[in-house]
Design a protein around this motif. Structure first.
Motif, PDB file in Angstrom:
ATOM      1  N   GLY A  29     -28.500  19.280  31.326  1.00  0.00           N
ATOM      2  CA  GLY A  29     -28.897  18.921  29.933  1.00  0.00           C
ATOM      3  C   GLY A  29     -30.625  18.776  29.912  1.00  0.00           C
ATOM      4  N   HIS A  30     -31.086  18.962  28.636  1.00  0.00           N
ATOM      5  CA  HIS A  30     -32.600  18.855  28.564  1.00  0.00           C
ATOM      6  C   HIS A  30     -32.928  18.693  27.016  1.00  0.00           C
ATOM      7  CE1 HIS A  30     -33.639  23.176  27.382  1.00  0.00           C
ATOM      8  NE2 HIS A  30     -32.429  23.312  28.163  1.00  0.00           N
ATOM      9  N   TYR A  31     -33.984  18.046  26.818  1.00  0.00           N
ATOM     10  CA  TYR A  31     -34.395  18.171  25.275  1.00  0.00           C
ATOM     11  C   TYR A  31     -35.451  19.574  25.093  1.00  0.00           C
ATOM     12  CZ  TYR A  31     -34.045  13.140  24.200  1.00  0.00           C
ATOM     13  OH  TYR A  31     -33.319  11.928  23.757  1.00  0.00           O
ATOM     14  N   LEU A  32     -35.153  20.028  23.939  1.00  0.00           N
ATOM     15  CA  LEU A  32     -35.756  21.233  23.362  1.00  0.00           C
ATOM     16  C   LEU A  32     -37.313  20.799  22.923  1.00  0.00           C
ATOM     17  CD1 LEU A  32     -33.067  23.027  21.301  1.00  0.00           C
ATOM     18  CD2 LEU A  32     -33.959  23.148  23.795  1.00  0.00           C
ATOM     19  N   GLU A  33     -38.127  21.771  22.769  1.00  0.00           N
ATOM     20  CA  GLU A  33     -39.681  21.659  22.544  1.00  0.00           C
ATOM     21  C   GLU A  33     -39.799  20.341  21.106  1.00  0.00           C
ATOM     22  OE1 GLU A  33     -41.760  24.945  21.961  1.00  0.00           O
ATOM     23  OE2 GLU A  33     -41.206  25.887  23.844  1.00  0.00           O
ATOM     24  N   ASP A  34     -38.748  20.237  20.594  1.00  0.00           N
ATOM     25  CA  ASP A  34     -39.087  19.371  19.475  1.00  0.00           C
ATOM     26  C   ASP A  34     -38.752  17.946  19.661  1.00  0.00           C
ATOM     27  OD1 ASP A  34     -36.237  19.073  19.470  1.00  0.00           O
ATOM     28  OD2 ASP A  34     -35.722  19.780  17.579  1.00  0.00           O
ATOM     29  N   LYS A  35     -38.518  17.602  21.000  1.00  0.00           N
ATOM     30  CA  LYS A  35     -38.428  16.635  21.371  1.00  0.00           C
ATOM     31  C   LYS A  35     -37.338  15.378  20.716  1.00  0.00           C
ATOM     32  CE  LYS A  35     -42.975  16.315  23.021  1.00  0.00           C
ATOM     33  NZ  LYS A  35     -44.325  15.941  23.127  1.00  0.00           N
ATOM     34  N   SER A  36     -36.151  15.972  20.049  1.00  0.00           N
ATOM     35  CA  SER A  36     -35.222  15.392  19.325  1.00  0.00           C
ATOM     36  C   SER A  36     -33.972  15.917  19.719  1.00  0.00           C
ATOM     37  CB  SER A  36     -35.590  15.569  17.848  1.00  0.00           C
ATOM     38  OG  SER A  36     -34.385  14.998  17.297  1.00  0.00           O
ATOM     39  N   THR A  37     -33.897  17.378  19.766  1.00  0.00           N
ATOM     40  CA  THR A  37     -32.608  18.245  19.797  1.00  0.00           C
ATOM     41  C   THR A  37     -32.176  18.419  21.547  1.00  0.00           C
ATOM     42  OG1 THR A  37     -33.093  19.335  17.877  1.00  0.00           O
ATOM     43  CG2 THR A  37     -31.566  20.532  19.565  1.00  0.00           C
ATOM     44  N   THR A  38     -31.134  18.096  21.875  1.00  0.00           N
ATOM     45  CA  THR A  38     -30.855  18.513  23.087  1.00  0.00           C
ATOM     46  C   THR A  38     -29.830  19.599  23.407  1.00  0.00           C
ATOM     47  OG1 THR A  38     -28.932  16.700  23.186  1.00  0.00           O
ATOM     48  CG2 THR A  38     -31.221  15.995  24.013  1.00  0.00           C
ATOM     49  N   VAL A  39     -29.916  20.192  24.372  1.00  0.00           N
ATOM     50  CA  VAL A  39     -28.863  21.245  24.900  1.00  0.00           C
ATOM     51  C   VAL A  39     -28.418  20.620  26.429  1.00  0.00           C
ATOM     52  CG1 VAL A  39     -28.555  23.641  26.035  1.00  0.00           C
ATOM     53  CG2 VAL A  39     -30.183  23.116  24.259  1.00  0.00           C
ATOM     54  N   GLN A  40     -26.870  20.593  26.416  1.00  0.00           N
ATOM     55  CA  GLN A  40     -26.120  20.290  27.494  1.00  0.00           C
ATOM     56  C   GLN A  40     -24.881  20.621  27.621  1.00  0.00           C
ATOM     57  OE1 GLN A  40     -26.245  15.835  25.918  1.00  0.00           O
ATOM     58  NE2 GLN A  40     -24.367  15.872  26.714  1.00  0.00           N
TER      59      GLN A  40
END
Length: 108
Positions: A29-40
């Motif tokens: 997983g990781h955070y997206l550029e908005d530093k709030s949303t994650t993809v995992q």
């Protein structure tokens, strides 16, 4: 702050903008550029920690590391699949096609 719990190896990993994997490698997983949303990956769990609680607990611990106090506790939760700032994807498909992977994520 979000952590990822791997359902396969029970490892817990703090998420960053850089893609991170668990010990067994089946979840990432990781955070997206908005530093709030994650993809995992699914079926990992997304664990949220209340940032203000963490800061308070860390300060309380630093000031008295040998003492238990309610000030060193913090709220945390498992983000539901419906949480808008967590996107679950299938691991292999996400590498090939993120759009297709999102459609085959967790049950809705």
């Amino acid at each position: 702050m979000k952590l990822m719990y791997c359902a396969h190896c029970q490892d817990i990993v703090r998420l960053f903008p850089e893609k991170r994997s668990c010990k067994c490698g089946k979840s990432w997983g990781h955070y997206l550029e908005d530093k709030s949303t994650t993809v995992q990956t699914w079926p990992s769990l997304s664990i949220g920690i209340a940032n203000p609680d963490f800061v308070q607990a860390e300060r309380a611990f630093a000031s008295a590391p040998k003492t238990f106090s309610p000030e060193i506790t913090m709220r945390c939760w498992i983000n539901p699949v419906s949480e808008p700032d967590v996107t679950f994807v299938q691991g292999v498909q996400a590498e090939e096609s993120p759009a297709a992977a999102e459609q085959t994520g967790p049950p809705q």
